[in-house]
Design an enzyme around this catalytic site. Structure first.
Site, mmCIF file in Angstrom:
data_model
loop_
_atom_site.group_PDB
_atom_site.id
_atom_site.type_symbol
_atom_site.label_atom_id
_atom_site.label_comp_id
_atom_site.label_asym_id
_atom_site.label_seq_id
_atom_site.Cartn_x
_atom_site.Cartn_y
_atom_site.Cartn_z
ATOM 1 N N GLY A 53 12.049 -2.014 54.268
ATOM 2 C CA GLY A 53 11.062 -0.989 53.936
ATOM 3 C C GLY A 53 10.102 -1.392 52.830
ATOM 4 O O GLY A 53 9.372 -0.558 52.294
ATOM 5 N N GLU A 99 20.346 -7.969 57.153
ATOM 6 C CA GLU A 99 19.212 -7.286 56.540
ATOM 7 C C GLU A 99 19.221 -7.515 55.036
ATOM 8 O O GLU A 99 19.940 -6.817 54.307
ATOM 9 C CB GLU A 99 19.311 -5.783 56.806
ATOM 10 C CG GLU A 99 19.376 -5.405 58.255
ATOM 11 C CD GLU A 99 18.925 -3.971 58.471
ATOM 12 O OE1 GLU A 99 17.958 -3.789 59.200
ATOM 13 O OE2 GLU A 99 19.512 -3.056 57.875
ATOM 14 N N ASN A 117 15.767 1.945 64.095
ATOM 15 C CA ASN A 117 16.495 2.845 63.196
ATOM 16 C C ASN A 117 15.490 3.846 62.636
ATOM 17 O O ASN A 117 14.691 3.509 61.773
ATOM 18 C CB ASN A 117 17.134 2.025 62.068
ATOM 19 C CG ASN A 117 17.797 2.896 61.024
ATOM 20 O OD1 ASN A 117 17.980 4.093 61.231
ATOM 21 N ND2 ASN A 117 18.169 2.300 59.898
ATOM 22 N N TRP A 118 15.540 5.061 63.157
ATOM 23 C CA TRP A 118 14.531 6.062 62.760
ATOM 24 C C TRP A 118 14.871 6.701 61.416
ATOM 25 O O TRP A 118 14.114 7.515 60.910
ATOM 26 C CB TRP A 118 14.385 7.127 63.856
ATOM 27 C CG TRP A 118 13.882 6.575 65.168
ATOM 28 C CD1 TRP A 118 13.532 5.270 65.440
ATOM 29 C CD2 TRP A 118 13.676 7.286 66.396
ATOM 30 N NE1 TRP A 118 13.128 5.142 66.744
ATOM 31 C CE2 TRP A 118 13.205 6.366 67.357
ATOM 32 C CE3 TRP A 118 13.857 8.624 66.773
ATOM 33 C CZ2 TRP A 118 12.909 6.742 68.678
ATOM 34 C CZ3 TRP A 118 13.558 9.001 68.083
ATOM 35 C CH2 TRP A 118 13.085 8.066 69.020
ATOM 36 N N LYS A 119 16.046 6.361 60.883
ATOM 37 C CA LYS A 119 16.475 6.888 59.573
ATOM 38 C C LYS A 119 16.301 8.412 59.534
ATOM 39 O O LYS A 119 16.472 9.069 60.550
ATOM 40 C CB LYS A 119 15.707 6.201 58.447
ATOM 41 C CG LYS A 119 15.740 4.680 58.566
ATOM 42 C CD LYS A 119 15.309 3.994 57.310
ATOM 43 C CE LYS A 119 15.212 2.501 57.541
ATOM 44 N NZ LYS A 119 15.047 1.737 56.328
ATOM 45 N N HIS A 177 24.980 0.302 57.059
ATOM 46 C CA HIS A 177 23.587 0.058 56.639
ATOM 47 C C HIS A 177 23.530 0.039 55.109
ATOM 48 O O HIS A 177 24.260 0.795 54.445
ATOM 49 C CB HIS A 177 22.678 1.157 57.201
ATOM 50 C CG HIS A 177 21.227 0.828 57.075
ATOM 51 N ND1 HIS A 177 20.541 0.961 55.885
ATOM 52 C CD2 HIS A 177 20.336 0.349 57.968
ATOM 53 C CE1 HIS A 177 19.292 0.581 56.071
ATOM 54 N NE2 HIS A 177 19.129 0.205 57.313
ATOM 55 N N SER A 193 11.528 -5.219 57.335
ATOM 56 C CA SER A 193 10.076 -5.277 57.528
ATOM 57 C C SER A 193 9.677 -6.122 58.739
ATOM 58 O O SER A 193 8.639 -6.796 58.723
ATOM 59 C CB SER A 193 9.380 -5.771 56.254
ATOM 60 O OG SER A 193 9.650 -4.874 55.176
ATOM 61 N N GLU A 218 21.550 1.300 53.120
ATOM 62 C CA GLU A 218 21.258 2.614 52.523
ATOM 63 C C GLU A 218 22.534 3.460 52.464
ATOM 64 O O GLU A 218 22.749 4.218 51.519
ATOM 65 C CB GLU A 218 20.140 3.311 53.321
ATOM 66 C CG GLU A 218 18.799 2.629 53.060
ATOM 67 C CD GLU A 218 17.785 2.746 54.184
ATOM 68 O OE1 GLU A 218 17.955 3.595 55.080
ATOM 69 O OE2 GLU A 218 16.813 1.963 54.155
ATOM 70 N N GLY A 274 13.119 -0.619 61.201
ATOM 71 C CA GLY A 274 12.944 0.706 60.621
ATOM 72 C C GLY A 274 11.526 1.213 60.845
ATOM 73 O O GLY A 274 11.195 1.748 61.899
ATOM 74 N N GLY A 275 10.663 1.003 59.845
ATOM 75 C CA GLY A 275 9.309 1.566 59.858
ATOM 76 C C GLY A 275 8.535 1.348 61.147
ATOM 77 O O GLY A 275 7.925 2.285 61.680
HETATM 78 C C1 PEP Z 1 16.197 -0.828 58.662
HETATM 79 O O1 PEP Z 1 16.038 0.366 58.750
HETATM 80 O O2 PEP Z 1 17.316 -1.286 58.863
HETATM 81 C C2 PEP Z 1 15.038 -1.680 58.360
HETATM 82 C C3 PEP Z 1 15.153 -2.977 58.500
HETATM 83 O O3 PEP Z 1 13.885 -1.045 57.959
HETATM 84 P P1 PEP Z 1 12.390 -1.690 57.877
HETATM 85 O O4 PEP Z 1 12.142 -2.346 59.221
HETATM 86 O O5 PEP Z 1 11.502 -0.528 57.631
HETATM 87 O O6 PEP Z 1 12.402 -2.696 56.780
#
Ligand code: PEP
Length: 250
Positions: A172, A166, A9-11, A94, A213, A96, A234-235
């Site tokens: 994040g 999640e 997920n590049w957000k 999600h 994470s 967010e 994500g990251g």
């Molecule tokens: C996400 O974007 O859904 C996520 C889990 O981000 P991260 O891996 O950065 O925690």
């Protein structure tokens, strides 16, 4: 036997040009990894460029959101048939989106139905806040999200969905859930709720990811849990280390 799925997920990161360059940089190494499904979920405007970059590889493309209506006066939204020429997946609900943009369980349910009607695989996110976790409300809350999200689906539709558990406090933050914690909630709460709704056979077909994470160092521990079928990342999906993460997942 469920095929694991790792989705990046590049957000709201990477312009179309940056997204295309990055996809080209990592696609061959990822394409060579067998036994795992892989998806890139770039910002909407970068979807066509990324889809063109990964054409002919095993890498799928996902949108980060989508609206449930077919067309009309919904400023800023994308209809399902606007993404289907490029995408196989769509991330829905999600945290967010739920937290910053007011997405509701009801809206997520409508989006899942619309995605399935258009042949898209929804990656449906659920997960509790830190306060809910500390108050011992995780099971009730996450189970409620699963019930609301998949209400009214047929068993065949349910089997096509991917769920991402999640915990919001792990997204994040660098503070990941332990593999045991995640494995237990995914098994008992997430898959357990799907069992209660649709029966064991359907529930065993559904792929459930961990997200929060996840990185190249901890992914193998998550994947050892029998109910964890991959990760929403994500990251760590924004850098070439994503290749190592996927390699270490299988
Ligand atoms: C996400 O974007 O859904 C996520 C889990 O981000 P991260 O891996 O950065 O925690």
């Amino acid at each position: 036997m469920r095929t694991p799925i790792i989705a990046g997920n590049w957000k709201m990161n990477k312009t179309p040009a940056e997204a295309e360059t990055f996809a080209n940089e990592i696609k061959d190494a990822l394409n060579a990894i067998e036994g795992v499904d892989i998806a890139f979920c770039p910002p909407a405007i970068a979807i066509p460029a990324v889809a063109a970059a990964v054409a002919g590889t095993k890498i799928g493309v996902g949108a980060q959101n989508m609206y449930f209506e077919e067309k009309g006066a919904y400023t800023g939204e994308l209809a399902p048939n606007m993404i289907t020429p490029f995408c196989q997946y769509v991330i829905l609900g999600h945290s967010e989106r739920r937290g910053y943009f007011g997405e509701t369980d009801e809206g997520v349910n409508k989006k899942i139905k619309a995605a399935l009607a258009h042949g898209l695989t929804p990656i449906v996110c659920v997960g509790e806040s830190l306060e809910q976790n500390e108050a011992g409300e995780t099971h009730a809350f996450v189970s409620g999200q699963v019930k609301a999200a998949f209400d009214g689906l047929t068993a065949a539709q349910m089997a096509q969905c991917v769920i991402a558990y999640e915990p919001i406090w792990a997204i994040g933050t660098g503070k990941s859930a332990t593999a045991e914690q995640a494995g237990e909630i995914i098994g008992k709460t997430v898959r357990g709720t799907v069992v209660a709704m649709f029966g064991d056979e359907t529930a065993q077909a559904v792929r459930i990811q961990y997200g929060g994470s996840a990185n190249e160092k901890n992914i193998a521990e998550y994947m050892k849990q029998p109910d964890i079928d991959g990760a929403l990342v994500g990251g760590a999906s924004l850098k070439p280390v994503f290749i190592e993460l996927v390699q270490n997942a299988i």
